[in-house]
Design an enzyme around this catalytic site. Structure first.
Site, PDB file in Angstrom:
ATOM      1  N   CYS A  72      29.623  39.101  34.816  1.00  0.00           N
ATOM      2  CA  CYS A  72      30.267  40.190  35.550  1.00  0.00           C
ATOM      3  C   CYS A  72      29.937  41.581  35.024  1.00  0.00           C
ATOM      4  CB  CYS A  72      31.784  39.992  35.591  1.00  0.00           C
ATOM      5  SG  CYS A  72      32.623  40.178  34.005  1.00  0.00           S
ATOM      6  N   HIS A 111      37.285  40.522  33.058  1.00  0.00           N
ATOM      7  CA  HIS A 111      36.405  40.559  34.230  1.00  0.00           C
ATOM      8  C   HIS A 111      36.339  41.980  34.779  1.00  0.00           C
ATOM      9  CE1 HIS A 111      34.285  39.113  37.747  1.00  0.00           C
ATOM     10  NE2 HIS A 111      35.113  39.792  38.507  1.00  0.00           N
ATOM     11  N   ASP A 126      32.614  42.825  44.307  1.00  0.00           N
ATOM     12  CA  ASP A 126      32.529  41.996  43.102  1.00  0.00           C
ATOM     13  C   ASP A 126      31.411  40.989  43.289  1.00  0.00           C
ATOM     14  OD1 ASP A 126      32.844  40.419  40.884  1.00  0.00           O
ATOM     15  OD2 ASP A 126      34.985  40.041  41.170  1.00  0.00           O
TER      16      ASP A 126
END
Length: 274
Positions: A72, A111, A126
């Site tokens: 991420c 995250h 995302d």
């Protein structure tokens, strides 16, 4: 030659996009759909004890020019550089992962996700959430189901907290929770260092891979390969070391050049599976 800004032409070629570059919702949707197809989620560097720099030049070198993937902090920071270069207004936030966690267990902020401002509305972007990665942006202030090229998602608000859920097989499952407190690059450096070096981090102990293709998702957990079909059903099988290397290269599209120690790591992960 590297410059102070992201090489948009190289990035667009990497994900296979040749459309308009105006900072519209349509452009964001196209980029968000193509990025997880082209750039796999993977954690080979922390698994092999290699550093994971997240400055713009390192991200561009690895994910764009070297044909690698990332997790991420790499995926979404690269995406943020691309979106800002196109003229979008971006906000960076951190989230607590709820996926595969028992109800009520508190997790750390591990995250990174993005909020994108478009015509007075905010969208969650995302491209770095592993096997359940979004393949479309989500309207933040909308509580109903939102369809993506893969599963439907929704955002549930509770006071100042937002929970993202998805529905793969008729049941809403929690993925992550976040609020609107913004983070800066130095916050990401600290969090990234922790998840990529902490001995008990999942990123240092377990091989993970994910790629979202039209109509299906590939997911890798150590040597267990799962193919989730969007029309229902999943196929799962254990891979031997050679099969695992082939899967990383072929199914996940990861270039494995220069990853010293990879074959030994794959042999350990397969536990003698032929």
């Amino acid at each position: 030659m590297m410059t102070d800004t992201i090489d948009l032409d190289a990035y667009m070629a990497r994900i296979g996009y040749d459309g308009p570059r105006a900072p519209t919702l349509e452009t964001l949707r196209d980029l968000h759909r193509l990025h997880p197809i082209a750039i796999a989620f993977e954690n080979l560097d922390p698994l092999l004890g290699r550093p994971v720099p997240i400055d713009r030049e390192a991200l561009e070198n690895k994910l764009v020019h070297a044909g690698r993937g990332g997790y991420c902090f790499e995926q979404n920071l690269l995406f943020s550089h691309v979106l800002r270069a196109l003229g979008y207004t971006i906000h960076e936030h951190t989230a607590r992962v709820l996926w595969n966690r028992p109800e009520g267990v508190r997790t750390q902020r591990s995250h990174l996700l993005l909020l994108v401002d478009i015509e007075g509305a905010r969208y969650v972007a995302d491209v770095g959430f592993g096997g359940n990665v979004l393949t479309a942006p989500l309207l933040l202030d909308h509580s109903g189901p939102q369809q993506t090229p893969h599963e439907p998602y929704r955002i549930v608000r509770d006071g100042g907290d937002y929970t993202i859920e998805f529905n793969p097989r008729g049941e809403w499952l929690k993925l992550l929770r976040f609020d609107l407190s913004e983070q800066i690059y130095e916050d990401h450096v600290q969090s990234n260092w922790f998840v990529s070096t902490y001995p008990q981090s999942i990123f240092t102990r377990q091989l993970m891979g994910a790629r979202a293709l039209p109509g299906k998702r590939y997911a890798l957990s150590n040597n267990m390969l799962t193919v989730h079909h969007m029309n229902g059903g999943s196929d799962k099988r254990a891979l031997g070391a050679d099969e695992l290397r082939d899967a990383l290269a072929d199914l996940f599209g990861i270039k494995l050049d220069g990853l010293h120690g990879l074959d030994d790591a794959l042999a350990r992960l397969t536990n003698g599976v032929a």
